[in-house]
Design an enzyme around this catalytic site. Sequence first.
Site, PDB file in Angstrom:
ATOM      1  N   VAL A  11     -42.672  66.217  40.010  1.00 42.30           N
ATOM      2  CA  VAL A  11     -42.251  66.452  41.356  1.00 42.30           C
ATOM      3  C   VAL A  11     -41.523  65.346  41.789  1.00 42.30           C
ATOM      4  O   VAL A  11     -40.371  65.150  42.267  1.00 42.30           O
ATOM      5  CB  VAL A  11     -42.987  67.317  42.505  1.00 42.30           C
ATOM      6  CG1 VAL A  11     -42.584  66.982  43.942  1.00 42.30           C
ATOM      7  CG2 VAL A  11     -43.183  68.496  42.103  1.00 42.30           C
ATOM      8  N   ASP A  30     -46.045  54.516  40.992  1.00 42.49           N
ATOM      9  CA  ASP A  30     -46.982  55.128  40.474  1.00 42.49           C
ATOM     10  C   ASP A  30     -48.026  54.382  40.227  1.00 42.49           C
ATOM     11  O   ASP A  30     -48.137  53.053  40.099  1.00 42.49           O
ATOM     12  CB  ASP A  30     -46.530  56.158  39.238  1.00 42.49           C
ATOM     13  CG  ASP A  30     -47.598  57.062  38.813  1.00 42.49           C
ATOM     14  OD1 ASP A  30     -47.006  58.321  39.027  1.00 42.49           O
ATOM     15  OD2 ASP A  30     -48.551  57.091  38.488  1.00 42.49           O
ATOM     16  N   LYS A  35     -46.876  54.505  32.908  1.00 41.70           N
ATOM     17  CA  LYS A  35     -45.765  55.630  33.192  1.00 41.70           C
ATOM     18  C   LYS A  35     -44.679  54.647  33.867  1.00 41.70           C
ATOM     19  O   LYS A  35     -43.312  54.792  33.547  1.00 41.70           O
ATOM     20  CB  LYS A  35     -46.412  56.385  34.419  1.00 41.70           C
ATOM     21  CG  LYS A  35     -45.530  57.642  34.408  1.00 41.70           C
ATOM     22  CD  LYS A  35     -46.198  58.461  35.326  1.00 41.70           C
ATOM     23  CE  LYS A  35     -46.911  59.591  34.797  1.00 41.70           C
ATOM     24  NZ  LYS A  35     -47.501  60.741  35.497  1.00 41.70           N
ATOM     25  N   PHE A 152     -40.318  73.460  45.844  1.00 39.49           N
ATOM     26  CA  PHE A 152     -40.178  74.754  45.240  1.00 39.49           C
ATOM     27  C   PHE A 152     -39.555  74.616  43.858  1.00 39.49           C
ATOM     28  O   PHE A 152     -39.042  75.680  43.144  1.00 39.49           O
ATOM     29  CB  PHE A 152     -39.385  75.602  46.132  1.00 39.49           C
ATOM     30  CG  PHE A 152     -40.258  75.861  47.413  1.00 39.49           C
ATOM     31  CD1 PHE A 152     -41.144  76.945  47.572  1.00 39.49           C
ATOM     32  CD2 PHE A 152     -39.633  74.927  48.674  1.00 39.49           C
ATOM     33  CE1 PHE A 152     -41.630  76.921  48.931  1.00 39.49           C
ATOM     34  CE2 PHE A 152     -40.149  75.404  49.835  1.00 39.49           C
ATOM     35  CZ  PHE A 152     -41.243  76.454  49.925  1.00 39.49           C
ATOM     36  N   GLU A 155     -40.322  73.719  36.744  1.00 44.70           N
ATOM     37  CA  GLU A 155     -40.226  73.020  35.703  1.00 44.70           C
ATOM     38  C   GLU A 155     -39.115  73.486  34.660  1.00 44.70           C
ATOM     39  O   GLU A 155     -39.360  74.700  34.409  1.00 44.70           O
ATOM     40  CB  GLU A 155     -41.396  72.724  35.193  1.00 44.70           C
ATOM     41  CG  GLU A 155     -42.244  71.565  35.878  1.00 44.70           C
ATOM     42  CD  GLU A 155     -43.934  71.637  35.357  1.00 44.70           C
ATOM     43  OE1 GLU A 155     -44.169  71.853  34.074  1.00 44.70           O
ATOM     44  OE2 GLU A 155     -44.649  71.148  36.149  1.00 44.70           O
ATOM     45  N   GLY A 256     -45.872  89.723  30.014  1.00 42.66           N
ATOM     46  CA  GLY A 256     -46.237  88.414  28.858  1.00 42.66           C
ATOM     47  C   GLY A 256     -47.770  88.546  29.109  1.00 42.66           C
ATOM     48  O   GLY A 256     -48.558  89.294  29.533  1.00 42.66           O
ATOM     49  N   CYS A 263     -48.806  75.200  38.941  1.00 38.30           N
ATOM     50  CA  CYS A 263     -48.873  75.778  40.125  1.00 38.30           C
ATOM     51  C   CYS A 263     -49.697  76.840  40.578  1.00 38.30           C
ATOM     52  O   CYS A 263     -50.329  76.970  41.340  1.00 38.30           O
ATOM     53  CB  CYS A 263     -47.462  75.771  40.745  1.00 38.30           C
ATOM     54  SG  CYS A 263     -46.665  74.111  41.049  1.00 38.30           S
TER      55      CYS A 263
END
Length: 439
Positions: A11, A30, A35, A152, A155, A256, A263
């Site tokens: 995000v 971060d 990273k 919202f 990915e 599925g 999330c």
Amino acid sequence: MKIAMIGAGYVGLVSGVCFSDFGHDVICVDKDPAKIDQLQDGVIPIYEPGLSDLMAKNVAAGRLTFTTDLGAAVDGADAVFIAVGTPTRRGDGHADLSYVYAAAEDIAKAVTGYTVVVTKSTVPLGTNRQVKQVIRKAAPELEFDVSSNPEFLREGAAIDDFMKPDRVVVGVQSDRAAQVMQDIYRPLYLRDFPILLTDLESAEMIKYAANAFLATKVTFINEIAALCERTGADIKQVSKGMGLDGRIGNKFLHAGPGYGGSCFPKDTSALARIGQEHAVPMQITETVIRVNENIKTRMIEKLRDLCEGSFNGKIVAVLGVTFKPNTDDMREAPSLTIVPALVGGGAKVRVVDPQGMREGKDLLPGVSWLEDPYKAAQNADVLVILTEWNEYRALDLKKLARKMAHPRLADLRNIYSAKDAKRAGFTGYVSVGRQDYLG
Ligand code: NAD
């Protein structure tokens, strides 16, 4: 505007890159130096289509930088976004807010002038007020506001979702904060994307309610699928017939192997806990969590039937282990329940996934990783499609069946049909919510 983004995960990184593309000056922070090293070298540590190019463009334009130095990044920023993780806390199902509060405290110690501290992480009701108190305690003289701005994006389609959102939700307590947030999102506002200004609690609630509702919709269709199998109905036709109803809509109506991801599982769990704490049990959400777990077990039983009652000694090729296509995210993926059941039952499991190996190799011990579905199928007893990557939508079923010792297909995303499988030479085919045949 000058923006600091704390947390450069799925995000934070996507939001930071997109804000810089709006023309803002963005610095992404971060605490993970590896990273940040990668990002400074122009390498994105996650798989997200389109992100690499957009990041390179904005770095080249001088609007986007990366650092581990939170203090230097936040001072002078018009807004500081908190986009750190809020995973499920071990033991009680609640959202773990320790990263959010730690970030708030670090921000408070470093900021000297007015800023808006914006929570983008998904957080339970009351967290933004708590963030305000944490900051107030650490910096009693500081002039600041807090804002709740839940995210919202999905990915795999994150950039499009951020750039063309159905809505942007902004919870605020003051006009000054509202103005800063409106200025940040002005490029979207100018293109008529709705910016919904609310109070803090409503913004927090909107995010949980939306995710719990979507998890309910998926789980509902998965439960109907089980009934279809028993009654002769076909879930694909049922989903289509339901989804054409404008009041229902066709999204999140694909049967599925159960929902997963970073999330839905943690947000449904947190909402259930919030309900219990306020003595308003979230009975629907609690049921959804339970039914979703049962769905994964049901999938394992389907696979066992296809393996003639036992996994022991069977060679099983699994296509797709990420929780959905177009991401490398393995968090709470159904594969993390289903694959260990195969391995634990004595199967030799081969896994193929276009992006899942980096994350998945530690999470799925005892499997072998291959790159080619056809190689994975060689002498296999069962082929399982677990994630519907595009690569698996047009497989040469005849070629696969020819390579297998016992050509049996578990199509847990309903990509093919029993007819396709039979014609290609498969002697057994199971899917979700449709008629199986077991040869
Ligand atoms: P993530 O785990 O990918 O990223 C979080 C990052 O924050 C990590 O890189 C971590 O090192 C960093 N971090 C933690 N504490 C820090 C600190 N004090 N200072 C600097 N960096 C710090 O998480 P994510 O998937 O991006 O999710 C972040 C939040 O957004 C969560 O609350 C999640 O629920 C929410 N959300 C996620 C998605 C999604 O699809 N992933 C969608 C909507 C909302």
